[in-house]
Enzyme design. Structure first.
Site, PDB file in Angstrom:
ATOM      1  N   LYS A   1       0.846  -1.213   0.000  1.00  0.00           N
ATOM      2  CA  LYS A   1       0.000   0.000   0.000  1.00  0.00           C
ATOM      3  C   LYS A   1       0.871   1.249   0.000  1.00  0.00           C
ATOM      4  CE  LYS A   1      -2.931   0.572   3.574  1.00  0.00           C
ATOM      5  NZ  LYS A   1      -2.612   1.835   4.267  1.00  0.00           N
TER       6      LYS A   1
ATOM      7  N   ARG B   1       3.033   5.937  -3.310  1.00  0.00           N
ATOM      8  CA  ARG B   1       4.212   6.714  -3.722  1.00  0.00           C
ATOM      9  C   ARG B   1       4.488   6.561  -5.214  1.00  0.00           C
ATOM     10  NH1 ARG B   1       4.140   5.637   1.596  1.00  0.00           N
ATOM     11  NH2 ARG B   1       5.430   6.830   3.052  1.00  0.00           N
TER      12      ARG B   1
ATOM     13  N   ARG C   1      -8.619  12.119  12.184  1.00  0.00           N
ATOM     14  CA  ARG C   1      -7.170  11.881  12.314  1.00  0.00           C
ATOM     15  C   ARG C   1      -6.381  13.173  12.183  1.00  0.00           C
ATOM     16  NH1 ARG C   1      -5.519   6.740   8.968  1.00  0.00           N
ATOM     17  NH2 ARG C   1      -3.689   6.991  10.293  1.00  0.00           N
TER      18      ARG C   1
ATOM     19  N   SER D   1       7.094   9.453  12.156  1.00  0.00           N
ATOM     20  CA  SER D   1       6.027   9.169  11.196  1.00  0.00           C
ATOM     21  C   SER D   1       6.532   9.275   9.767  1.00  0.00           C
ATOM     22  CB  SER D   1       4.866  10.153  11.398  1.00  0.00           C
ATOM     23  OG  SER D   1       4.031  10.149  10.259  1.00  0.00           O
TER      24      SER D   1
ATOM     25  N   GLN E   1       4.666   9.133   7.214  1.00  0.00           N
ATOM     26  CA  GLN E   1       3.741   9.969   6.424  1.00  0.00           C
ATOM     27  C   GLN E   1       4.145  11.433   6.509  1.00  0.00           C
ATOM     28  OE1 GLN E   1      -0.207   9.063   7.815  1.00  0.00           O
ATOM     29  NE2 GLN E   1      -0.234   7.068   6.796  1.00  0.00           N
TER      30      GLN E   1
ATOM     31  N   ASP F   1       2.008  -1.098  11.841  1.00  0.00           N
ATOM     32  CA  ASP F   1       0.696  -1.610  11.420  1.00  0.00           C
ATOM     33  C   ASP F   1       0.474  -3.071  11.818  1.00  0.00           C
ATOM     34  OD1 ASP F   1       0.023   0.821  10.314  1.00  0.00           O
ATOM     35  OD2 ASP F   1       0.852   0.312   8.347  1.00  0.00           O
TER      36      ASP F   1
ATOM     37  N   ARG G   1      -6.519   1.997  17.791  1.00  0.00           N
ATOM     38  CA  ARG G   1      -6.177   0.570  17.716  1.00  0.00           C
ATOM     39  C   ARG G   1      -5.785  -0.024  19.056  1.00  0.00           C
ATOM     40  NH1 ARG G   1      -2.950   0.153  12.036  1.00  0.00           N
ATOM     41  NH2 ARG G   1      -4.856   0.106  10.787  1.00  0.00           N
TER      42      ARG G   1
HETATM   43  C1  S3P Z   1       2.479   4.775   6.281  1.00  0.00           C
HETATM   44  C2  S3P Z   1       3.054   5.109   7.469  1.00  0.00           C
HETATM   45  C3  S3P Z   1       2.501   4.696   8.777  1.00  0.00           C
HETATM   46  C4  S3P Z   1       1.527   3.530   8.633  1.00  0.00           C
HETATM   47  C5  S3P Z   1       0.557   3.723   7.496  1.00  0.00           C
HETATM   48  C6  S3P Z   1       1.301   3.899   6.181  1.00  0.00           C
HETATM   49  C7  S3P Z   1       3.077   5.288   5.040  1.00  0.00           C
HETATM   50  O1  S3P Z   1       1.813   5.809   9.346  1.00  0.00           O
HETATM   51  O2  S3P Z   1       0.808   3.340   9.828  1.00  0.00           O
HETATM   52  O3  S3P Z   1      -0.315   2.623   7.390  1.00  0.00           O
HETATM   53  O4  S3P Z   1       2.738   4.793   3.943  1.00  0.00           O
HETATM   54  O5  S3P Z   1       3.920   6.198   5.126  1.00  0.00           O
HETATM   55  P1  S3P Z   1       2.614   6.930  10.206  1.00  0.00           P
HETATM   56  O6  S3P Z   1       3.608   7.538   9.323  1.00  0.00           O
HETATM   57  O7  S3P Z   1       1.562   7.906  10.633  1.00  0.00           O
HETATM   58  O8  S3P Z   1       3.211   6.188  11.373  1.00  0.00           O
END
Ligand code: S3P
Length: 448
Positions: free
Chosen positions: A22, A27, A123, A168, A170, A323, A354
């Site tokens: 995913k 990306r 979120r 993080s 993300q 995750d 979670r």
């Molecule tokens: C992800 C980063 C994680 C993960 C999410 C996918 C990503 O989140 O929990 O399912 O693709 O960068 P966080 O960056 O908020 O930890």
């Protein structure tokens, strides 16, 4: 609402192919949409989260077409070339789509409004909005920096050096994507190493990125405004999806399951370290690939009479398996002794809370579980759990799949309500598991 019952299964055996990763799929689409010319992608996850990213990129002017099963062709606009959308961007359930696209838009001189489903609208987006504001973007959101929000990207973005307050990927990725259309060098410092798919993808497209170790984490520096052109990209299977059939094989006696083509990026393999410490039999055969992302084949066998042992999972492992805690907690219910998983505060802001969902669900199935601060505690037992009980998936695909796996190894079936959410990351999950011998069956919704 879709409902599934998962009941005691005979042994699980055979081969299961898991869908594309995913994180890498998002990306691949986003970076391709910013490149000039065509990028062909294969192995793309065709789950709802990634399809939301594809639709948003189309609304922003990129051409994103499906050419076959998992095969996509993207014609990008070039960095800084996305167009103002004439519609609200609906990112559904996907935190990754929302945060990464917010990063991209933060340095495009246009205005866009983003929203999502009931889960995504709770979120936190401030963790991305804050560094983007420092780069010159204007982000106006609901109280608490929640979606829906409107971003007007910086016309003259300024590069920043930003130390992430949370580990993080993300947030890191959002800043790196914003840095693409920013002159000069932008640096992100992460306190602990998080998944580095953005760095690998950007480098594959020719972006100048340097990485230096810094304390326990890393400093990542990107030189902005390069010209990048389309590339072929192959997406490996998602290790976070492989975790479900993998752990199922450890719990159902006599099982042996083969999972080929799984991504093995070391920033994602914390669960396998835990399972090895628990005494699980997971064989990994690495494969040579032309891609920057390592991949290989997994074979997971039930540990037999020796069973699994409880472990203590250190907080600094969390970013490498963030995750996987729902399914690790399910495995811990079958391990001799008490398993403690530390440093899980971030689990409270995932697709659901979670931490609470795991503990509540385990207790509903007769497993001792508690949350103390940011630590999750699971009491394992040699006797299989009673099972029974109903789990509300609450828009959380991983909670749904983890408890369906638990049901396969309990005395009584477990019912999961709201299983349509599984389509965000693992379309066809129940059918694929049943192909191995699982007993996961749909239930008529009396209220439907
Ligand atoms: C992800 C980063 C994680 C993960 C999410 C996918 C990503 O989140 O929990 O399912 O693709 O960068 P966080 O960056 O908020 O930890």
């Amino acid at each position: 609402m879709a409902i599934l019952d998962s009941g005691s299964a005979g042994c699980l055996s055979g081969t299961i192919r898991v869908p594309g990763d995913k994180s890498i799929s998002h990306r691949a689409l986003i970076v391709s949409a910013l490149a000039v010319g065509e990028s062909r992608i294969d192995g793309l996850l065709e789950g709802e989260d990634v399809l939301a990213t594809a639709a948003a990129l189309r609304a922003l002017g990129a051409s994103v077409e499906r050419t076959g099963r998992g095969e996509w062709s993207v014609h990008g606009t070039g960095i800084g070339g996305l167009a103002e959308p004439d519609t609200v961007l609906d990112l559904g359930n996907s935190g990754t789509a929302a945060r990464l696209l917010l990063g991209v838009l933060g340095t495009h001189p246009l205005t866009a409004t983003m929203t999502g489903d009931a889960s995504l609208r709770t979120r936190p987006m401030g963790r991305v909005a804050e560094p983007l504001r420092a780069m010159g973007a204007v982000v106006s959101a609901r109280e608490g920096d929640l979606l829906p929000l409107t971003v007007t990207g910086a016309r003259d973005p300024v590069p920043i050096e930003y130390a992430l307050p949370v580990a993080s990927a993300q947030v890191k990725s959002a800043i790196l994507l914003a840095a693409l259309n920013t002159p000069g060098e932008t640096t992100v410092i992460e306190p602990r190493r998080t998944r580095d798919h953005s760095e690998l993808m950007l480098r594959r497209f020719g972006v100048d990125i340097s990485v230096a170790d810094k304390g326990g984490g890393r400093a990542i520096t990107l030189r902005g405004q390069p010209e990048i052109s389309g590339r072929p990209v192959s997406v490996p299977g998602d290790p976070s999806s492989a975790a479900f059939p993998g752990v199922a094989a450890l719990l159902v006696p006599g099982s042996r399951v083969h999972i080929p083509g799984v991504g093995l990026n070391p920033t994602r393999t914390g669960l396998f370290d835990c399972l090895a410490e628990m005494g699980a039999a997971v064989a990994v055969e690495s494969a040579e690939t032309a891609e920057a992302e390592p991949a290989g084949d997994l074979t997971v066998s039930h540990p037999g009479k020796a069973g699994l042992r409880a472990i203590d999972v250190p907080a600094d492992r969390a970013p490498r398996m963030i995750d996987e805690y729902p399914i690790l907690a399910v495995a811990a219910a079958f391990a001799h002794g008490t398993t403690r998983m530390h440093g899980l505060g971030e689990l409270r802001v995932k697709e659901s809370d979670r931490l609470a969902a795991i503990a509540d669900g385990l207790r509903a199935a007769g497993v001792g579980a508690a949350v103390e601060g940011d630590t999750l505690i699971v009491e394992g037992s040699e006797r299989r759990p009673a099972g029974g009980g109903t789990i509300e998936a609450a828009h959380d695909h991983r909670i749904a799949m983890a408890f369906l796996v638990l049901g396969l190894a309990c005395e009584r079936p477990i019912r999961v309500v709201g299983t349509e959410t599984i389509g965000t990351s693992f379309p066809g999950f129940a059918e694929a598991m049943n192909g191995l011998g699982a007993a996961i069956a749909p239930v008529e919704d009396a209220d439907a």
